[in-house]
Design a protein around this motif. Structure first.
Motif, PDB file in Angstrom:
ATOM      1  N   ASP A   1      27.046  10.113  14.300  1.00 47.67           N
ATOM      2  CA  ASP A   1      28.033  11.188  14.270  1.00 47.67           C
ATOM      3  C   ASP A   1      27.531  12.414  13.501  1.00 47.67           C
ATOM      4  N   GLU A   2      26.223  12.524  13.303  1.00 48.84           N
ATOM      5  CA  GLU A   2      25.685  13.604  12.473  1.00 48.84           C
ATOM      6  C   GLU A   2      24.671  14.473  13.221  1.00 48.84           C
ATOM      7  N   TYR A   3      24.962  14.782  14.451  1.00 47.51           N
ATOM      8  CA  TYR A   3      24.110  15.674  15.230  1.00 47.51           C
ATOM      9  C   TYR A   3      24.975  16.347  16.273  1.00 47.51           C
ATOM     10  N   GLU A   4      24.483  17.416  16.843  1.00 51.65           N
ATOM     11  CA  GLU A   4      25.150  18.044  17.970  1.00 51.65           C
ATOM     12  C   GLU A   4      24.088  18.698  18.838  1.00 51.65           C
ATOM     13  N   THR A   5      24.401  18.885  20.113  1.00 50.34           N
ATOM     14  CA  THR A   5      23.461  19.480  21.053  1.00 50.34           C
ATOM     15  C   THR A   5      24.199  20.446  21.975  1.00 50.34           C
ATOM     16  N   ILE A   6      23.448  21.389  22.497  1.00 54.70           N
ATOM     17  CA  ILE A   6      23.962  22.236  23.570  1.00 54.70           C
ATOM     18  C   ILE A   6      22.776  22.639  24.451  1.00 54.70           C
ATOM     19  N   TYR A   7      22.996  22.601  25.750  1.00 58.45           N
ATOM     20  CA  TYR A   7      21.982  23.004  26.723  1.00 58.45           C
ATOM     21  C   TYR A   7      22.686  23.929  27.716  1.00 58.45           C
ATOM     22  N   HIS A   8      22.170  25.134  27.899  1.00 61.76           N
ATOM     23  CA  HIS A   8      22.798  26.125  28.766  1.00 61.76           C
ATOM     24  C   HIS A   8      21.779  26.592  29.806  1.00 61.76           C
ATOM     25  N   ASN A   9      22.051  26.279  31.067  1.00 60.39           N
ATOM     26  CA  ASN A   9      21.129  26.597  32.166  1.00 60.39           C
ATOM     27  C   ASN A   9      19.739  26.027  31.908  1.00 60.39           C
ATOM     28  N   MET A  10      19.681  24.763  31.582  1.00 55.32           N
ATOM     29  CA  MET A  10      18.427  24.089  31.238  1.00 55.32           C
ATOM     30  C   MET A  10      18.245  22.841  32.090  1.00 55.32           C
ATOM     31  N   PRO A  11      16.988  22.472  32.329  1.00 57.76           N
ATOM     32  CA  PRO A  11      16.762  21.133  32.890  1.00 57.76           C
ATOM     33  C   PRO A  11      17.088  20.097  31.806  1.00 57.76           C
ATOM     34  N   VAL A  12      17.191  18.859  32.189  1.00 57.54           N
ATOM     35  CA  VAL A  12      17.445  17.807  31.199  1.00 57.54           C
ATOM     36  C   VAL A  12      16.271  17.811  30.221  1.00 57.54           C
ATOM     37  N   THR A  13      16.578  17.958  28.966  1.00 57.63           N
ATOM     38  CA  THR A  13      15.554  18.067  27.934  1.00 57.63           C
ATOM     39  C   THR A  13      16.056  17.455  26.634  1.00 57.63           C
ATOM     40  N   GLY A  14      15.145  17.214  25.720  1.00 57.04           N
ATOM     41  CA  GLY A  14      15.510  16.733  24.395  1.00 57.04           C
ATOM     42  C   GLY A  14      16.369  15.487  24.432  1.00 57.04           C
ATOM     43  N   LEU A  15      17.380  15.469  23.586  1.00 59.87           N
ATOM     44  CA  LEU A  15      18.263  14.315  23.487  1.00 59.87           C
ATOM     45  C   LEU A  15      19.014  14.082  24.791  1.00 59.87           C
ATOM     46  N   GLY A  16      19.103  15.106  25.638  1.00 56.65           N
ATOM     47  CA  GLY A  16      19.721  14.944  26.945  1.00 56.65           C
ATOM     48  C   GLY A  16      19.023  13.910  27.801  1.00 56.65           C
ATOM     49  N   LYS A  17      17.719  13.703  27.576  1.00 57.95           N
ATOM     50  CA  LYS A  17      16.971  12.680  28.312  1.00 57.95           C
ATOM     51  C   LYS A  17      17.325  11.274  27.829  1.00 57.95           C
ATOM     52  N   ALA A  18      17.695  11.156  26.565  1.00 56.13           N
ATOM     53  CA  ALA A  18      17.972   9.843  25.980  1.00 56.13           C
ATOM     54  C   ALA A  18      19.449   9.483  26.034  1.00 56.13           C
ATOM     55  N   GLY A  19      20.307  10.488  26.043  1.00 50.33           N
ATOM     56  CA  GLY A  19      21.739  10.252  25.993  1.00 50.33           C
ATOM     57  C   GLY A  19      22.422  10.544  27.312  1.00 50.33           C
ATOM     58  N   THR A  20      23.694  10.857  27.220  1.00 49.83           N
ATOM     59  CA  THR A  20      24.524  11.180  28.375  1.00 49.83           C
ATOM     60  C   THR A  20      24.970  12.627  28.247  1.00 49.83           C
ATOM     61  N   LEU A  21      24.877  13.379  29.347  1.00 50.46           N
ATOM     62  CA  LEU A  21      25.303  14.777  29.345  1.00 50.46           C
ATOM     63  C   LEU A  21      26.767  14.891  29.743  1.00 50.46           C
ATOM     64  N   HIS A  22      27.478  15.763  29.029  1.00 50.33           N
ATOM     65  CA  HIS A  22      28.891  16.023  29.293  1.00 50.33           C
ATOM     66  C   HIS A  22      29.097  17.534  29.350  1.00 50.33           C
ATOM     67  N   PRO A  23      30.041  18.008  30.161  1.00 50.00           N
ATOM     68  CA  PRO A  23      30.353  19.439  30.144  1.00 50.00           C
ATOM     69  C   PRO A  23      30.762  19.869  28.736  1.00 50.00           C
ATOM     70  N   ALA A  24      30.286  21.025  28.314  1.00 52.83           N
ATOM     71  CA  ALA A  24      30.595  21.533  26.970  1.00 52.83           C
ATOM     72  C   ALA A  24      31.928  22.269  27.015  1.00 52.83           C
ATOM     73  N   THR A  25      32.983  21.499  27.185  1.00 56.81           N
ATOM     74  CA  THR A  25      34.342  22.037  27.232  1.00 56.81           C
ATOM     75  C   THR A  25      35.163  21.344  26.159  1.00 56.81           C
ATOM     76  N   GLY A  26      36.355  21.852  25.906  1.00 53.46           N
ATOM     77  CA  GLY A  26      37.215  21.250  24.888  1.00 53.46           C
ATOM     78  C   GLY A  26      36.522  21.255  23.542  1.00 53.46           C
ATOM     79  N   LEU A  27      36.580  20.147  22.834  1.00 57.05           N
ATOM     80  CA  LEU A  27      35.922  20.075  21.524  1.00 57.05           C
ATOM     81  C   LEU A  27      34.405  20.159  21.621  1.00 57.05           C
ATOM     82  N   ARG A  28      33.846  19.909  22.794  1.00 60.74           N
ATOM     83  CA  ARG A  28      32.390  20.021  22.962  1.00 60.74           C
ATOM     84  C   ARG A  28      31.934  21.470  23.122  1.00 60.74           C
ATOM     85  N   LYS A  29      32.869  22.414  23.129  1.00 61.30           N
ATOM     86  CA  LYS A  29      32.539  23.820  23.367  1.00 61.30           C
ATOM     87  C   LYS A  29      31.793  24.472  22.197  1.00 61.30           C
ATOM     88  N   THR A  30      32.085  24.046  20.962  1.00 58.28           N
ATOM     89  CA  THR A  30      31.467  24.649  19.778  1.00 58.28           C
ATOM     90  C   THR A  30      30.696  23.608  18.973  1.00 58.28           C
TER      91      THR A  30
END
Length: 163
Positions: free
Chosen positions: A121-150
């Protein structure tokens, strides 16, 4: 061509994990015979790790330059990373032996690594117009909406008024 994810997404990974950064810097480009064997070693180790689903390696990214080369790896745990590093039957242990010998004998190259233990619970990520990269390759991608927006929302450090 690499597929680009339109829009903003955030990556999430269940539980704790490890970020391991490892790299090399070529100090003397003309001493190819000294640094090139070290450069070739990492892809072979990554192939070995990817071929073993139980290795603990979740994903990695590479950043290759002229002098500086870096691999950012995501691991299930420090124990799995350490197990691979010390395994005499893996490519790593013998590679480190001759790498250290080359570095002691020559000023052509240097190596480094950093290890970060990340609580789930001690990290955050954001990817905008990017291929799957970084932690996105290891985890699950979700739309950055709602609480995921900031960033504060992704870190659960805010109330709904931050959205």
């Amino acid at each position: 061509m690499t597929e680009i994810n339109d829009g903003r997404v955030a990556a999430e990974l269940e539980g704790d994990f490890v970020v391991f950064r490892i790299g090399m810097r070529v100090h003397r480009l003309w001493k190819v015979r000294k640094w090139f064997p070290i450069f070739r070693g990492m892809p072979k180790m990554l192939d070995e790790l990817e071929s073993d689903p139980d290795s603990g390696l979740l994903a990695y990214d590479s950043n290759l330059g002229i002098r500086k080369h870096e691999f950012v790896q995501y691991w299930q745990s420090f124990e799995k990373l350490r197990e691979y590093a010390l395994d005499s039957d893996s490519r790593h242990a013998p590679a480190m032996k001759w790498t250290n010998q080359i570095i002691e004998e020559s000023d052509a190259v240097g190596i480094w690594h950093e290890t970060y233990l990340v609580h789930g619970d001690e990290y955050e990520t954001i990817y905008h117009n990017m291929p799957v990269t970084g932690l996105g390759k290891a985890g699950t991608l979700h739309p950055a909406t709602g609480l995921r927006k900031t960033a504060t929302g992704r870190l659960e450090q805010t109330g709904k008024n931050d959205v």
